[in-house]
Design an enzyme around this catalytic site. Structure first.
Site, PDB file in Angstrom:
ATOM      1  N   GLU A   1      -0.712  -5.509  15.453  1.00  0.00           N
ATOM      2  CA  GLU A   1      -0.088  -4.662  14.443  1.00  0.00           C
ATOM      3  C   GLU A   1       1.430  -4.833  14.421  1.00  0.00           C
ATOM      4  OE1 GLU A   1      -1.519  -3.202  12.082  1.00  0.00           O
ATOM      5  OE2 GLU A   1      -3.560  -3.508  12.776  1.00  0.00           O
TER       6      GLU A   1
ATOM      7  N   TYR B   1       2.892   3.867  10.267  1.00  0.00           N
ATOM      8  CA  TYR B   1       1.771   2.969   9.981  1.00  0.00           C
ATOM      9  C   TYR B   1       1.173   2.399  11.261  1.00  0.00           C
ATOM     10  CZ  TYR B   1      -0.600  -1.397   9.439  1.00  0.00           C
ATOM     11  OH  TYR B   1      -1.508  -2.403   9.594  1.00  0.00           O
TER      12      TYR B   1
ATOM     13  N   ASP C   1       0.134   1.071   4.772  1.00  0.00           N
ATOM     14  CA  ASP C   1       1.064  -0.043   4.639  1.00  0.00           C
ATOM     15  C   ASP C   1       1.252  -0.339   3.152  1.00  0.00           C
ATOM     16  OD1 ASP C   1      -1.284  -1.289   3.881  1.00  0.00           O
ATOM     17  OD2 ASP C   1      -1.033  -3.027   5.202  1.00  0.00           O
TER      18      ASP C   1
END
Length: 374
Positions: free
Chosen positions: A49, A132, A150
């Site tokens: 991520e 996020y 996102d």
């Protein structure tokens, strides 16, 4: 342009259930086989991520495996040297992410006994982890029913509820209401996947969308207008002189400050060129390089050689590097540098991470030196 209602209608539990079932079924059939989707280890999910922040999937695929080979566990990253971490990240861009990821690993090691915390707020408190990323890791690695919004998810929700310029709080509210309570990680990834592959910025493939029947923008014909594009400010252009000092097959590199652009990476000494109306940029660059040479305390062995201009785009500025190659009198070049400078063989940089633009400058230097050999 067609105006949408200020407040989109709320979905009842039955409508939300149908949306969840349709999107998850589509995801199960069509999801791309990405290496991080095979992982449940929270550390590996966190790595993916962080890498995916502002970076294309195809680029991350080239770095994810080698990174885990080099730092297979959180502990391995936490005890790694900063130079090793930056070198492994070299070419991926946005290098602050690498430093934050290493710092996050150290925080987890000290505060959480090496186990990545599963709570959204605890994740959000880690260096480099925003709303996020915290939502993505909490939902994917720990099954916590929290949203992860996102750019792709923003676009999907803006079209689904026909919102022109939704505020972040409104988007997060809608995303939170839609999260599937039994498969939150898959749900968040399914929304991202839909935005990346079907509900694309241009020419969305509405006929293939599992949410098409419920999409307000599609019904009103506004899907190509949602969300409304915000005017982008033109990035300023900055001219930077580079002193490419070399002697005896070695070049001088200096470590950049921790704060600011390309923090802690190794680069050529540089100086930003101020505005001097009427003075050609090349002349300003030559003068700035001469001042750098004097400040470093070396003497040139012959006239400086102007190397080709090198351009590089950052998120907030356009950089134009003006490199000048200067062969240094070996008697004035120290045999070694200090902690923040080093004379190194450009063909054997070791763990020193070099910015992309300056790698190109280094290549032009090597080419020019090879051509100069009789």
């Amino acid at each position: 342009m067609k105006d949408a209602p200020a407040e989109p209608p709320k979905l009842d539990s039955e409508a939300r259930g149908k949306l969840r079932a349709a999107l998850l079924a589509h995801y199960d059939r069509h999801a791309r086989d990405l290496p991080w989707r095979r992982e449940t280890d929270p550390y590996r999910v966190l790595v993916s991520e962080i890498m995916l922040q502002q970076t294309r999937v195809e680029t991350v695929k080239r770095y994810y495996g080698p990174w885990l080979d080099r730092f297979p566990t959180l502990d391995a990253l936490a005890v790694a040297e900063e130079d090793d971490v930056l070198k492994a990240w070299e070419g991926l861009g946005y290098y602050r992410r690498a430093r934050n990821l290493r710092e996050a690993a150290r925080v987890v090691r000290e505060r959480w006994a090496g186990a990545v915390p599963g709570g959204y707020e605890d994740l959000r408190a880690l260096p480099g982890v925003g709303d996020y990323t915290a939502g993505a890791v909490a939902s994917i690695a720990f099954g916590v029913a929290v949203p992860a919004v996102d750019g792709n998810v923003k676009r999907v929700l803006s079209r689904l509820f026909d919102m022109a310029r939704p505020l972040p709080a409104r988007l997060r509210q809608h995303a939170a209401e839609l999260v599937d309570p039994t498969r939150p990680g898959d749900w968040n990834q399914a929304l991202m996947e839909l935005g990346a592959t079907v509900c694309t910025p241009r020419a969305p493939r509405c006929g293939e969308c599992p949410l098409g029947a419920a999409c307000l923008a599609r019904a009103r014909g506004t899907q190509s207008e949602r969300p409304e594009a915000r005017g982008r400010k033109k990035s300023p252009t900055v001219d930077i002189a580079l002193a490419v000092l070399h002697t005896g097959g070695r070049v001088l590199l200096v470590r950049r400050p921790a704060d600011g652009l390309l923090g802690r990476m190794w680069a050529f000494p540089e100086r930003e060129l101020g505005l001097q109306p009427g003075v050609p940029t090349a002349d300003r660059a030559r003068r700035a390089v001469a001042e750098l040479v004097e400040a470093i305390g070396v003497r040139s062995a012959r006239a400086p050689l102007e190397l080709p201009l090198c351009r590089h785009s950052f998120t907030h500025l356009e950089a134009r590097y003006h490199p000048w190659a200067i062969e240094v009198d070996a008697r004035t070049a120290p045999a070694a540098g200090d902690h923040d400078s080093a004379w190194v063989d450009p063909r054997a940089l070791g763990v020193r991470a070099i910015p992309k633009a300056q790698q190109r400058v280094l290549s032009t230097l090597l080419d020019s030196l090879e051509k100069a050999v009789p």
